[in-house]
Design an enzyme around this catalytic site. Structure first.
Site, PDB file in Angstrom:
ATOM      1  NE  ARG A 159      -4.002  -2.060   2.073  1.00  0.00           N
ATOM      2  CZ  ARG A 159      -3.765  -2.753   2.857  1.00  0.00           C
ATOM      3  NH1 ARG A 159      -2.766  -2.746   3.675  1.00  0.00           N
ATOM      4  NH2 ARG A 159      -4.436  -4.202   2.861  1.00  0.00           N
TER       5      ARG A 159
ATOM      6  CE  LYS B 104      -0.749  12.723 -15.878  1.00  0.00           C
ATOM      7  NZ  LYS B 104      -1.061  12.705 -17.308  1.00  0.00           N
TER       8      LYS B 104
ATOM      9  CD  GLU C 178       7.210  16.017 -23.418  1.00  0.00           C
ATOM     10  OE1 GLU C 178       6.438  16.885 -23.159  1.00  0.00           O
ATOM     11  OE2 GLU C 178       6.739  14.964 -23.888  1.00  0.00           O
TER      12      GLU C 178
ATOM     13  CE  LYS D  53       4.447  17.312 -15.372  1.00  0.00           C
ATOM     14  NZ  LYS D  53       4.827  15.887 -16.008  1.00  0.00           N
TER      15      LYS D  53
ATOM     16  CD  GLU E 170      -4.128  15.236 -17.498  1.00  0.00           C
ATOM     17  OE1 GLU E 170      -2.982  14.626 -17.095  1.00  0.00           O
ATOM     18  OE2 GLU E 170      -4.475  15.274 -18.668  1.00  0.00           O
TER      19      GLU E 170
ATOM     20  NE  ARG F 200      -0.262  16.658 -14.303  1.00  0.00           N
ATOM     21  CZ  ARG F 200       0.354  16.019 -13.544  1.00  0.00           C
ATOM     22  NH1 ARG F 200       0.026  15.772 -12.129  1.00  0.00           N
ATOM     23  NH2 ARG F 200       1.368  15.082 -13.683  1.00  0.00           N
TER      24      ARG F 200
ATOM     25  CG  ASN G 277      -2.423  16.185 -22.257  1.00  0.00           C
ATOM     26  OD1 ASN G 277      -1.367  15.541 -22.376  1.00  0.00           O
ATOM     27  ND2 ASN G 277      -3.557  16.492 -21.636  1.00  0.00           N
TER      28      ASN G 277
ATOM     29  CG  HIS H   2       1.694  15.278 -25.619  1.00  0.00           C
ATOM     30  ND1 HIS H   2       2.293  16.537 -25.739  1.00  0.00           N
ATOM     31  CD2 HIS H   2       2.287  14.376 -24.859  1.00  0.00           C
ATOM     32  CE1 HIS H   2       3.495  16.280 -24.894  1.00  0.00           C
ATOM     33  NE2 HIS H   2       3.484  15.006 -24.549  1.00  0.00           N
TER      34      HIS H   2
ATOM     35  CG  HIS I 179      -0.264  10.373 -27.518  1.00  0.00           C
ATOM     36  ND1 HIS I 179      -1.219  11.150 -26.580  1.00  0.00           N
ATOM     37  CD2 HIS I 179       0.662  10.355 -26.890  1.00  0.00           C
ATOM     38  CE1 HIS I 179      -0.671  11.287 -25.559  1.00  0.00           C
ATOM     39  NE2 HIS I 179       0.451  10.921 -25.642  1.00  0.00           N
TER      40      HIS I 179
ATOM     41  CG  HIS J 205       6.314  10.777 -25.639  1.00  0.00           C
ATOM     42  ND1 HIS J 205       4.887  10.679 -25.967  1.00  0.00           N
ATOM     43  CD2 HIS J 205       6.596  11.953 -24.693  1.00  0.00           C
ATOM     44  CE1 HIS J 205       4.266  11.864 -25.339  1.00  0.00           C
ATOM     45  NE2 HIS J 205       5.357  12.477 -24.564  1.00  0.00           N
TER      46      HIS J 205
HETATM   47  N1  LIG Z   1       4.677  10.161 -15.644  1.00  0.00           N
HETATM   48  C1  LIG Z   1       4.539  11.112 -16.546  1.00  0.00           C
HETATM   49  O1  LIG Z   1       4.371  12.286 -16.119  1.00  0.00           O
HETATM   50  C2  LIG Z   1       5.240  10.843 -17.972  1.00  0.00           C
HETATM   51  C3  LIG Z   1       5.527  12.259 -18.656  1.00  0.00           C
HETATM   52  C4  LIG Z   1       6.027  11.936 -19.786  1.00  0.00           C
HETATM   53  C5  LIG Z   1       6.526  10.748 -20.097  1.00  0.00           C
HETATM   54  N2  LIG Z   1       6.605   9.520 -19.404  1.00  0.00           N
HETATM   55  C6  LIG Z   1       6.970   8.336 -19.694  1.00  0.00           C
HETATM   56  O2  LIG Z   1       8.317   8.113 -20.074  1.00  0.00           O
HETATM   57  C7  LIG Z   1       8.609   7.100 -20.668  1.00  0.00           C
HETATM   58  C8  LIG Z   1       9.945   7.840 -21.513  1.00  0.00           C
HETATM   59  O3  LIG Z   1      10.851   8.251 -20.750  1.00  0.00           O
HETATM   60  P1  LIG Z   1      12.259   8.509 -21.326  1.00  0.00           P
HETATM   61  O4  LIG Z   1      12.258   9.135 -22.961  1.00  0.00           O
HETATM   62  O5  LIG Z   1      13.155   8.969 -20.168  1.00  0.00           O
HETATM   63  O6  LIG Z   1      12.668   6.842 -22.075  1.00  0.00           O
HETATM   64  P2  LIG Z   1      13.493   5.672 -21.284  1.00  0.00           P
HETATM   65  O7  LIG Z   1      13.160   5.793 -19.748  1.00  0.00           O
HETATM   66  O8  LIG Z   1      13.088   4.636 -21.997  1.00  0.00           O
HETATM   67  O9  LIG Z   1      14.998   6.197 -21.340  1.00  0.00           O
HETATM   68  C9  LIG Z   1      15.393   6.336 -22.857  1.00  0.00           C
HETATM   69  C10 LIG Z   1      16.984   5.517 -23.006  1.00  0.00           C
HETATM   70  O10 LIG Z   1      17.846   6.252 -22.281  1.00  0.00           O
HETATM   71  C11 LIG Z   1      18.658   5.250 -21.610  1.00  0.00           C
HETATM   72  N3  LIG Z   1      19.173   6.045 -20.526  1.00  0.00           N
HETATM   73  C12 LIG Z   1      18.729   6.881 -19.568  1.00  0.00           C
HETATM   74  N4  LIG Z   1      19.487   7.630 -18.626  1.00  0.00           N
HETATM   75  C13 LIG Z   1      20.614   7.534 -19.467  1.00  0.00           C
HETATM   76  C14 LIG Z   1      22.006   7.999 -19.152  1.00  0.00           C
HETATM   77  N5  LIG Z   1      22.035   8.936 -18.193  1.00  0.00           N
HETATM   78  N6  LIG Z   1      22.726   7.591 -19.971  1.00  0.00           N
HETATM   79  C15 LIG Z   1      22.569   6.810 -20.833  1.00  0.00           C
HETATM   80  N7  LIG Z   1      21.554   6.308 -21.175  1.00  0.00           N
HETATM   81  C16 LIG Z   1      20.266   6.472 -20.426  1.00  0.00           C
HETATM   82  C17 LIG Z   1      17.506   4.226 -21.165  1.00  0.00           C
HETATM   83  O11 LIG Z   1      18.202   3.100 -20.658  1.00  0.00           O
HETATM   84  C18 LIG Z   1      16.889   3.907 -22.393  1.00  0.00           C
HETATM   85  O12 LIG Z   1      17.439   3.131 -23.235  1.00  0.00           O
HETATM   86  C19 LIG Z   1       7.610   6.934 -21.491  1.00  0.00           C
HETATM   87  O13 LIG Z   1       7.184   5.390 -20.972  1.00  0.00           O
HETATM   88  C20 LIG Z   1       6.528   7.641 -20.913  1.00  0.00           C
HETATM   89  O14 LIG Z   1       5.064   7.012 -20.985  1.00  0.00           O
HETATM   90  C21 LIG Z   1       5.788   9.799 -18.363  1.00  0.00           C
HETATM   91 ZN   LIG Z   2       4.935  14.146 -23.305  1.00  0.00          ZN
END
Ligand SMILES: NC(=O)c1ccc[n+]([C@@H]2O[C@H](COP(=O)([O-])OP(=O)(O)OC[C@H]3O[C@@H](n4cnc5c(N)ncnc54)[C@H](O)[C@@H]3O)[C@@H](O)[C@H]2O)c1
Ligand SMILES: [Zn+2]
Length: 367
Positions: free
Chosen positions: A123, A145, A187, A229, A239, A243, A247, A250, A254, A267
């Site tokens: 929990r 999130k 972003e 943010k 949201e 918030r 988007n 987006h 998407h 993304h």
């Molecule tokens: N929670 C939210 O509000 C929110 C907002 C936007 C995106 N997201 C989510 O975030 C995800 C995408 O995140 P991302 O773009 O960070 O992708 P990711 O976490 O897949 O990282 C991208 C790549 O970079 C590598 N990596 C990470 N840090 C590194 C570093 N310092 N040096 C070398 N390599 C490194 C990782 O191993 C991976 O291969 C998606 O799942 C998306 O849905 C969430």
């Molecule tokens: Zn985004």
């Protein structure tokens, strides 16, 4: 060095974002100051672990923390319930108590997955976000999130769960691939468009310097975006209101991601093109003046998406936009720019107009 901190104010769950460069030595003492429990589960992926795990572990151990490390394969596919379940099993087998903390060391995939586990294991246990990608530092680690994907949709299973604090070390970004920096900048451009004309101008003069990770520009950008943010999330944690402006770009984004089955575009790349297309839509609707629209399209073109955009079928893009979960009623909902620094929610945009804007942007950005 730790430069500064910004507070995300959410009443009882307010928390700081610490921002700096090469500031690891201050991390464990900060955990102590926040009374983080001694038992820590550190969740990361193999790539991040290769570069950044050892030093972090050493410093935590030196400061008396008992750390269990869980390393998963990188990639969106691991942001899943089966993977979460495997992690629960490991934590239960190791008798990780309720009084423990999870550190999410990685990009958005790790942040969302480890955050989801922190929200649900017994929990809820404490969570520290340690974002290591630009996208995670300016976006996903802030706002609480957390989610995993379901075979029927991305981020379909999740919750809102705020961390104790977020630790953003710009030094981590030096090992990132160029493509990931570009994704984060997608972003960043969005924040300029939705709320901050000054940030947008900074990007216009220094986007190449930012992409090359020049430290002063980069930390300015991270700080500005994190603060933006943080403020938007403070105004609307769940949201239900403002918030939604996050988007912008987006709806089309998407659509582009899904049309390439999440393999053609990442993304942030999709968001970048989405921002251009949605600006053009706004311009065609008479909401955004020609000069501002031109400035947005030009900035996007300076961040070349090195992918074969001709692989994306218009019918698939439109279908995916219609399926988007943020959609209300029958029409497609867009968050469209009115000028640089202000946006508006617009429902029921004519689909032919959207198609032609998307087509134009895909053509202009086909390198
Ligand atoms: N929670 C939210 O509000 C929110 C907002 C936007 C995106 N997201 C989510 O975030 C995800 C995408 O995140 P991302 O773009 O960070 O992708 P990711 O976490 O897949 O990282 C991208 C790549 O970079 C590598 N990596 C990470 N840090 C590194 C570093 N310092 N040096 C070398 N390599 C490194 C990782 O191993 C991976 O291969 C998606 O799942 C998306 O849905 C969430
Ligand atoms: Zn985004």
């Amino acid at each position: 060095m730790l430069d500064r901190h910004i507070d995300v104010s959410l009443g009882d769950h307010s928390y700081p974002l610490y921002i700096g460069t090469d500031c690891l030595s201050e991390f464990a003492p900060t955990c102590r100051r926040h009374n983080i429990p001694d038992t820590i589960v550190l969740i990361t992926d193999r790539t991040v672990a290769r570069y950044h795990l050892r030093e972090l572990l050493q410093s935590l151990k030196r400061n008396g923390f008992l750390v269990t490390t869980i390393v998963i394969e990188p990639g969106e596919a691991r942001k899943s319930l089966p993977r979460a379940n495997a992690i629960y099993t490991e934590m239960l087998e190791k008798r990780i108590p309720r009084n423990s903390a999870i550190i999410a060391l990685g990009g958005g995939v790790i942040g969302d997955l480890a955050g989801f586990i922190a929200a649900t294991y017994q929990r809820g246990v404490e969570l520290i976000q340690m974002p290591t990608t630009l996208l995670a530092q300016v976006d996903s680690s802030i706002g609480g999130k957390v989610a995993v994907n379901h075979p029927l949709g991305k981020n379909m299973i999740g919750s809102f769960y705020q961390p104790e604090f977020v630790w953003m070390d710009a030094g981590y970004l030096r090992t990132l691939e160029g493509r990931e920096i570009l994704c984060g900048l997608g972003e960043v451009v969005k924040y300029g468009i939705i709320r901050d004309p000054e940030l947008f101008s900074l990007l216009e003069s220094k986007i190449e310097n930012a992409a090359a990770l020049e430290n002063d520009v980069l930390t300015r950008i991270i700080t500005t975006c994190a603060a933006l943010k943080g403020r938007i999330v403070s105004e609307d944690e769940k949201e239900r209101g403002v918030r939604v402006i996050l988007n912008c770009g987006h709806t089309v984004g998407h659509g582009l991601e899904a049309a390439g089955h999440y393999r053609v575009l990442k993304h942030g790349e999709a968001v970048l093109l989405g921002l251009a297309a949605e600006s053009l839509i706004a311009n065609k609707l008479g909401l955004l003046d020609g000069n501002s629209c031109y400035r947005i399209l030009s900035l996007v073109r300076r961040l070349p998406v090195q992918k074969r955009l001709s692989l994306l079928r218009m019918s698939a893009i439109v279908q995916a936009m219609k399926r988007d979960k943020k959609r209300i009623g029958a029409g497609i909902r867009f968050v469209l720019p009115l000028k640089i620094g202000a946006v508006k929610v617009v429902d029921n945009v004519d689909i032919r107009l959207a198609r032609s804007a998307i087509r134009e942007v895909l053509r202009a950005n086909h390198h």
